[in-house]
Write a protein that holds these residues in place. Structure first.
Motif: not given
Length: 77
Positions: A14-15, A17-20
């Motif tokens: 999830e992190e 994907r969120r931060t790239g």
């Protein structure tokens, strides 16, 4: 090494994907430690590789160093 989804891997994915961006084992280990999962680099490497096998991440190798980034489509099977 198991491909079983764990809460640690779910939060890590999830992190990512969120931060790239590109994630290596050190960055992943630091994130895991901040989340209370411990900061073992070998565990982080295993998690990143398991997420590649699931199709959720893509491995990028540059100058002999591995990094991982979120897969674009069809991942996280």
């Amino acid at each position: 090494m198991s491909d079983t989804t764990t809460p640690r891997r779910t939060v890590l994915l999830e992190e990512i994907r969120r931060t790239g961006g590109q994630w290596g084992r050190v960055r992943a280990a630091r994130f895991n430690e901040a989340q209370g999962f411990g900061g073992n680099r070998d565990t982080a490497r295993q998690d990143l590789r398991a997420l590649v096998r699931r199709g959720a991440l893509v491995q990028i190798t540059t100058d002999g160093r591995c990094a991982y980034t979120a897969a674009t489509a069809g991942g996280d099977r």
